[in-house]
Scaffold this motif. Structure first.
Motif, PDB file in Angstrom:
ATOM      1  N   ASN A 151       0.860  -1.179   0.000  1.00 13.37           N
ATOM      2  CA  ASN A 151       0.000   0.000   0.000  1.00 13.37           C
ATOM      3  C   ASN A 151       0.895   1.227   0.000  1.00 13.37           C
ATOM      4  O   ASN A 151       1.799   1.348   0.816  1.00 13.37           O
ATOM      5  CB  ASN A 151      -0.902  -0.026   1.244  1.00 13.37           C
ATOM      6  N   ARG A 152       0.660   2.152  -0.916  1.00  9.51           N
ATOM      7  CA  ARG A 152       1.571   3.277  -1.112  1.00  9.51           C
ATOM      8  C   ARG A 152       1.698   4.147   0.138  1.00  9.51           C
ATOM      9  O   ARG A 152       2.793   4.438   0.601  1.00  9.51           O
ATOM     10  CB  ARG A 152       1.088   4.115  -2.296  1.00  9.51           C
ATOM     11  N   LYS A 153       0.569   4.555   0.708  1.00 16.90           N
ATOM     12  CA  LYS A 153       0.620   5.433   1.878  1.00 16.90           C
ATOM     13  C   LYS A 153       1.244   4.731   3.077  1.00 16.90           C
ATOM     14  O   LYS A 153       2.047   5.307   3.810  1.00 16.90           O
ATOM     15  CB  LYS A 153      -0.789   5.923   2.217  1.00 16.90           C
ATOM     16  N   LEU A 154       0.848   3.471   3.292  1.00 16.85           N
ATOM     17  CA  LEU A 154       1.397   2.729   4.413  1.00 16.85           C
ATOM     18  C   LEU A 154       2.887   2.494   4.217  1.00 16.85           C
ATOM     19  O   LEU A 154       3.681   2.565   5.166  1.00 16.85           O
ATOM     20  CB  LEU A 154       0.658   1.397   4.561  1.00 16.85           C
ATOM     21  N   GLY A 155       3.287   2.242   2.970  1.00 16.61           N
ATOM     22  CA  GLY A 155       4.703   2.028   2.691  1.00 16.61           C
ATOM     23  C   GLY A 155       5.530   3.264   2.984  1.00 16.61           C
ATOM     24  O   GLY A 155       6.643   3.170   3.531  1.00 16.61           O
ATOM     25  N   ILE A 156       4.999   4.439   2.617  1.00 16.35           N
ATOM     26  CA  ILE A 156       5.725   5.689   2.893  1.00 16.35           C
ATOM     27  C   ILE A 156       5.903   5.884   4.391  1.00 16.35           C
ATOM     28  O   ILE A 156       6.983   6.273   4.864  1.00 16.35           O
ATOM     29  CB  ILE A 156       4.977   6.882   2.264  1.00 16.35           C
ATOM     30  N   ALA A 157       4.844   5.609   5.174  1.00 11.36           N
ATOM     31  CA  ALA A 157       4.945   5.763   6.625  1.00 11.36           C
ATOM     32  C   ALA A 157       5.991   4.823   7.214  1.00 11.36           C
ATOM     33  O   ALA A 157       6.778   5.214   8.102  1.00 11.36           O
ATOM     34  CB  ALA A 157       3.579   5.496   7.263  1.00 11.36           C
ATOM     35  N   VAL A 158       6.017   3.582   6.738  1.00 11.94           N
ATOM     36  CA  VAL A 158       6.998   2.624   7.236  1.00 11.94           C
ATOM     37  C   VAL A 158       8.410   3.063   6.892  1.00 11.94           C
ATOM     38  O   VAL A 158       9.331   3.008   7.726  1.00 11.94           O
ATOM     39  CB  VAL A 158       6.706   1.211   6.670  1.00 11.94           C
ATOM     40  N   VAL A 159       8.614   3.532   5.651  1.00 10.72           N
ATOM     41  CA  VAL A 159       9.949   3.968   5.227  1.00 10.72           C
ATOM     42  C   VAL A 159      10.430   5.157   6.046  1.00 10.72           C
ATOM     43  O   VAL A 159      11.578   5.200   6.492  1.00 10.72           O
ATOM     44  CB  VAL A 159       9.939   4.308   3.721  1.00 10.72           C
ATOM     45  N   THR A 177      13.101   5.909  21.016  1.00  7.14           N
ATOM     46  CA  THR A 177      12.064   5.162  21.741  1.00  7.14           C
ATOM     47  C   THR A 177      10.675   5.473  21.185  1.00  7.14           C
ATOM     48  O   THR A 177       9.851   4.569  20.983  1.00  7.14           O
ATOM     49  CB  THR A 177      12.120   5.518  23.232  1.00  7.14           C
ATOM     50  N   ILE A 178      10.429   6.763  20.915  1.00 13.86           N
ATOM     51  CA  ILE A 178       9.122   7.152  20.352  1.00 13.86           C
ATOM     52  C   ILE A 178       8.947   6.542  18.950  1.00 13.86           C
ATOM     53  O   ILE A 178       7.870   6.044  18.598  1.00 13.86           O
ATOM     54  CB  ILE A 178       9.010   8.685  20.305  1.00 13.86           C
ATOM     55  N   ALA A 179      10.012   6.581  18.148  1.00 14.80           N
ATOM     56  CA  ALA A 179       9.925   5.999  16.808  1.00 14.80           C
ATOM     57  C   ALA A 179       9.660   4.502  16.880  1.00 14.80           C
ATOM     58  O   ALA A 179       8.927   3.937  16.069  1.00 14.80           O
ATOM     59  CB  ALA A 179      11.210   6.275  16.029  1.00 14.80           C
ATOM     60  N   GLY A 180      10.245   3.862  17.871  1.00 13.05           N
ATOM     61  CA  GLY A 180      10.023   2.427  18.023  1.00 13.05           C
ATOM     62  C   GLY A 180       8.577   2.105  18.348  1.00 13.05           C
ATOM     63  O   GLY A 180       8.029   1.108  17.880  1.00 13.05           O
ATOM     64  N   LEU A 181       7.965   2.956  19.194  1.00 11.62           N
ATOM     65  CA  LEU A 181       6.553   2.747  19.516  1.00 11.62           C
ATOM     66  C   LEU A 181       5.661   2.855  18.279  1.00 11.62           C
ATOM     67  O   LEU A 181       4.650   2.152  18.148  1.00 11.62           O
ATOM     68  CB  LEU A 181       6.114   3.769  20.565  1.00 11.62           C
ATOM     69  N   ALA A 182       6.025   3.737  17.351  1.00 15.05           N
ATOM     70  CA  ALA A 182       5.235   3.892  16.122  1.00 15.05           C
ATOM     71  C   ALA A 182       5.549   2.796  15.118  1.00 15.05           C
ATOM     72  O   ALA A 182       4.694   2.409  14.308  1.00 15.05           O
ATOM     73  CB  ALA A 182       5.510   5.259  15.500  1.00 15.05           C
ATOM     74  N   LEU A 183       6.767   2.274  15.153  1.00 17.23           N
ATOM     75  CA  LEU A 183       7.180   1.302  14.146  1.00 17.23           C
ATOM     76  C   LEU A 183       6.434  -0.027  14.267  1.00 17.23           C
ATOM     77  O   LEU A 183       6.017  -0.608  13.268  1.00 17.23           O
ATOM     78  CB  LEU A 183       8.689   1.077  14.246  1.00 17.23           C
ATOM     79  N   LEU A 184       6.276  -0.510  15.498  1.00 20.26           N
ATOM     80  CA  LEU A 184       5.670  -1.829  15.681  1.00 20.26           C
ATOM     81  C   LEU A 184       4.239  -1.916  15.127  1.00 20.26           C
ATOM     82  O   LEU A 184       3.917  -2.844  14.378  1.00 20.26           O
ATOM     83  CB  LEU A 184       5.707  -2.221  17.157  1.00 20.26           C
ATOM     84  N   PRO A 185       3.317  -0.985  15.473  1.00 17.46           N
ATOM     85  CA  PRO A 185       1.964  -1.088  14.879  1.00 17.46           C
ATOM     86  C   PRO A 185       1.952  -0.896  13.366  1.00 17.46           C
ATOM     87  O   PRO A 185       1.138  -1.497  12.668  1.00 17.46           O
ATOM     88  CB  PRO A 185       1.170   0.023  15.584  1.00 17.46           C
ATOM     89  N   LEU A 186       2.871  -0.059  12.846  1.00 16.78           N
ATOM     90  CA  LEU A 186       2.936   0.115  11.410  1.00 16.78           C
ATOM     91  C   LEU A 186       3.340  -1.179  10.711  1.00 16.78           C
ATOM     92  O   LEU A 186       2.772  -1.556   9.680  1.00 16.78           O
ATOM     93  CB  LEU A 186       3.913   1.242  11.045  1.00 16.78           C
ATOM     94  N   ILE A 187       4.321  -1.858  11.281  1.00 19.63           N
ATOM     95  CA  ILE A 187       4.751  -3.129  10.696  1.00 19.63           C
ATOM     96  C   ILE A 187       3.626  -4.159  10.769  1.00 19.63           C
ATOM     97  O   ILE A 187       3.371  -4.909   9.829  1.00 19.63           O
ATOM     98  CB  ILE A 187       6.019  -3.639  11.410  1.00 19.63           C
ATOM     99  N   THR A 188       2.923  -4.182  11.911  1.00 18.65           N
ATOM    100  CA  THR A 188       1.801  -5.126  12.057  1.00 18.65           C
ATOM    101  C   THR A 188       0.716  -4.855  11.025  1.00 18.65           C
ATOM    102  O   THR A 188       0.198  -5.777  10.378  1.00 18.65           O
ATOM    103  CB  THR A 188       1.213  -5.010  13.471  1.00 18.65           C
ATOM    104  N   ALA A 189       0.374  -3.555  10.848  1.00 14.74           N
ATOM    105  CA  ALA A 189      -0.651  -3.193   9.869  1.00 14.74           C
ATOM    106  C   ALA A 189      -0.221  -3.549   8.455  1.00 14.74           C
ATOM    107  O   ALA A 189      -1.017  -4.040   7.643  1.00 14.74           O
ATOM    108  CB  ALA A 189      -0.968  -1.698   9.969  1.00 14.74           C
ATOM    109  N   ALA A 190       1.062  -3.301   8.153  1.00 16.54           N
ATOM    110  CA  ALA A 190       1.563  -3.607   6.821  1.00 16.54           C
ATOM    111  C   ALA A 190       1.515  -5.098   6.534  1.00 16.54           C
ATOM    112  O   ALA A 190       1.152  -5.532   5.432  1.00 16.54           O
ATOM    113  CB  ALA A 190       2.988  -3.081   6.671  1.00 16.54           C
ATOM    114  N   VAL A 191       1.868  -5.907   7.528  1.00 13.35           N
ATOM    115  CA  VAL A 191       1.859  -7.361   7.339  1.00 13.35           C
ATOM    116  C   VAL A 191       0.430  -7.871   7.124  1.00 13.35           C
ATOM    117  O   VAL A 191       0.162  -8.665   6.226  1.00 13.35           O
ATOM    118  CB  VAL A 191       2.523  -8.065   8.533  1.00 13.35           C
ATOM    119  N   VAL A 192      -0.513  -7.396   7.966  1.00 14.40           N
ATOM    120  CA  VAL A 192      -1.891  -7.857   7.857  1.00 14.40           C
ATOM    121  C   VAL A 192      -2.496  -7.455   6.511  1.00 14.40           C
ATOM    122  O   VAL A 192      -3.077  -8.277   5.790  1.00 14.40           O
ATOM    123  CB  VAL A 192      -2.748  -7.298   9.019  1.00 14.40           C
ATOM    124  N   GLU A 193      -2.355  -6.169   6.141  1.00 14.71           N
ATOM    125  CA  GLU A 193      -2.916  -5.710   4.875  1.00 14.71           C
ATOM    126  C   GLU A 193      -2.240  -6.383   3.696  1.00 14.71           C
ATOM    127  O   GLU A 193      -2.874  -6.744   2.710  1.00 14.71           O
ATOM    128  CB  GLU A 193      -2.781  -4.190   4.756  1.00 14.71           C
TER     129      GLU A 193
END
Length: 594
Positions: free
Chosen positions: A252-260, A315-331
């Motif tokens: 997903n383009r938007k989700l991919g940009i957020a993860v990157v 630490t803050i970036a890590g908190l955001a990274l985990l749900p983003l990775i989970t969402a990317a994997v599920v979608e």
């Protein structure tokens, strides 16, 4: 027998009486075609009290009687004078309503000829068996060839769907000899062109001659089973391509940009932290970075301010990274699964045709395009659309989404497509999809369906749309031909002539009853292309000319109008042919008003 075959109407008026029942634009176009058909007839049109807004005013048609009724029942038909009608056309937009009306009409007049509109082809076969003298037509089937021809850039609708096959008009040079059904034109070398000639010898055949050919969608001589085997082998030969399409569908383009972005912030913060904390060694730097990213770091008060700031950001970036990775994997898993199940649209697809709307018209357009061996991508807003299963069976990618949105058209690679055929049932969606596609590719051929014929013509001029079509306008001539002729399936324009594809049933006691099939073929007039035995739906598309005809056999022909009329007379007992002639002969000095 119908009233045209049963003699004069009971009221003594020699003009045939026709009745048309409908509730959408088709009822107007059929009535208009009948009124302008050049026959002296009486015409009654039955419509509901409140017609749809896209139906023109029937009062503008001269010489017709309009009856408004809530229901199509025996009482309504008797009031409309159905007892002396030659034929009844039921063109309501509901199969069940048309079937119920046909049963009521038969109770009023058992020998009435019925022309019935049916969307469901399976139900149509049953209805044809139920009523002895009937023609069951689909406006979708009649209109689809015009959309196919327009998508391919042809001048006239030359593709016709028959039971079990699609036939089309082509130059002899463009068709394999084994796919030629019959010759439509033949040049004699002196500037004269014969229409429906006897099959010329091989040395006399000209490359520019027109022929009626079978559309197979596969190379000459290859069976359907062999074609499926080749497709299966191609899929096995390219497993990486299949996997790549699934991966592309998963992203997903938007989700991919957020993860990157999150990964970049994590990498930069980790580098700063390792440098500020004087962590030495590559592995130790990765170790400290990852632990901090997942929130496992401890507070180090003795570190300098730069290290503490980097640790906080990390630490803050890590908190955001985990749900983003989970969402990317599920979608990604969901999209990849759908892509593998339906067939994703490769980003490099080109020269394909995009079909929007898999209703009754769109499904038939889809089938015919695939029969012609063309690459197709389908779009519909519903995953359970009428043609969704057909697309899956034919291996056509289906994109579920709103075609009026730019992202949906991009997903179908409309910018690299050959043509866009928009045939959904929503005029606004159709027009918006056409305009957005034109914006993505200015030179794209667009074939647009609109319900209102006048609106279609104005849109074609105002927005420079290549082809805009009204299904009712395309289908009406076939319904009228079925009322005036017998079982006309399609009309094919060839040169300056109109050839009719028709099915004529042989009646008991007719001149053709007991005659060989070869007697039907007449050069420059009638050519046989198929035969269906009495009581059977299966059609033999290569019948033996020595086959003896019997009562109930249906002969499929390509004929000129005069030739078809002569064939109908041959297929009818002589006494009834005389009555047909009497019924079709206009009376002199009769009042033209109904």
């Amino acid at each position: 027998m119908s009233r045209l075959r049963d003699g004069l109407p009971r009221n003594g008026d020699p003009r045939p009486h026709f009745v048309v029942c409908g509730a959408d634009a088709l009822v107007y176009t059929v009535a208009e075609e009948l009124a302008n058909a050049g026959h002296r007839i009486r015409l009654t049109v039955i419509v509901p009290p409140d017609l749809r807004s896209d139906v023109p005013d029937l009062g503008t048609l001269r010489g017709i009687r309009v009856v408004r009724a809530e229901r199509l029942d025996e009482r309504t038909f008797r009031a409309a004078g159905l007892a002396d009608a030659a034929a009844l056309a039921l063109v309501m937009p509901d199969d069940v309503v048309n079937l119920h009306a046909a049963l009521c009409a038969q109770a009023v007049e058992p020998d009435l000829r019925l022309v019935i509109r049916m969307f469901n082809s399976g139900l149509g076969y049953g209805v044809r068996r139920l009523f002895e003298d009937s023609a069951v037509l689909s406006d979708a089937a009649m209109a689809a060839p015009a959309f196919v021809a327009a998508a391919l850039g042809e001048v006239a609708p030359t593709h016709v769907r028959l039971p079990g096959r699609t036939v089309y008009v082509a130059r002899r040079a463009d068709v394999q000899p084994e796919h030629v059904i019959c010759s439509l034109t033949a040049a004699d070398g002196a500037g004269r062109v014969d229409v429906l000639p006897a099959e010329p010898a091989a040395e006399a055949q000209q490359p520019e001659d027109l022929v009626l050919a079978e559309a197979t969608g596969r190379p000459a001589g290859q069976t359907l089973a062999a074609q499926r085997l080749v497709r299966a082998r191609k899929r096995r030969r390219h497993p990486l391509a299949t996997f790549g399409r699934a991966v592309r569908a998963a992203l997903n383009r938007k989700l991919g940009i957020a993860v990157v972005i999150t990964l970049v912030v994590t990498a930069i913060s980790g580098t700063v932290l390792a440098h500020a904390a004087e962590v030495h060694g590559f592995w130790k730097s990765i170790y400290v970075t990852l632990l901090t990213a997942v929130g496992s770091s401890d507070v180090e008060e003795n570190r300098n301010a730069v290290a503490q700031a980097a640790q906080l950001v990390l630490t803050i970036a890590g908190l955001a990274l985990l749900p983003l990775i989970t969402a990317a994997v599920v979608e990604g898993m969901v999209n990849a699964r759908l892509a593998l199940a339906r067939g994703a649209v490769p980003n490099d697809r080109a020269d394909h045709i995009v079909v929007v709307g898999l209703g009754s018209v769109g499904t038939r357009v889809l089938r015919q395009l695939v029969d012609l061996g063309l690459e197709v991508v389908a779009i519909d807003r519903r995953a359970d659309a009428r043609g969704a299963k057909v697309a899956e069976q034919l291996g056509v990618p289906l994109i579920v989404g709103d075609a009026s949105l730019e992202e949906t058209l991009r997903a179908a690679s409309v910018a690299t497509s050959k043509a866009l055929v928009v045939v959904s049932t929503d005029d606004v969606t159709n027009l918006q999809a056409a305009l957005n596609a034109r914006a993505a590719r200015p030179g794209l051929r667009v074939v647009l369906r609109l319900f209102d014929d006048d609106f279609a013509r104005r849109v074609e001029d105002a927005f420079n749309i290549d082809i805009s079509r009204s299904v009712s306008r395309l289908a009406a001539p076939a319904f009228v031909a079925a009322m005036l002729e017998r079982d006309v399936l399609a009309t094919i324009p060839v040169d300056r002539h109109a050839l009719l594809v028709a099915a004529v049933r042989v009646l008991g006691g007719a001149p053709l009853d007991g005659a060989p099939l070869s007697r039907v073929d007449r050069a420059l007039s009638v050519r046989v292309i198929g035969l269906s035995a009495a009581g059977a739906e299966w059609v033999d598309w290569a019948p033996d000319p020595r086959r003896v005809l019997g009562a109930g056999d249906r002969i499929f022909v390509v004929a000129r109008r005069a030739g078809l009329r002569a064939l109908v007379e041959q297929a009818t007992p002589p006494a009834e042919s005389l009555l047909v002639e009497r019924a079709e002969t206009p009376g002199e000095g009769r009042d033209q008003r109904p």
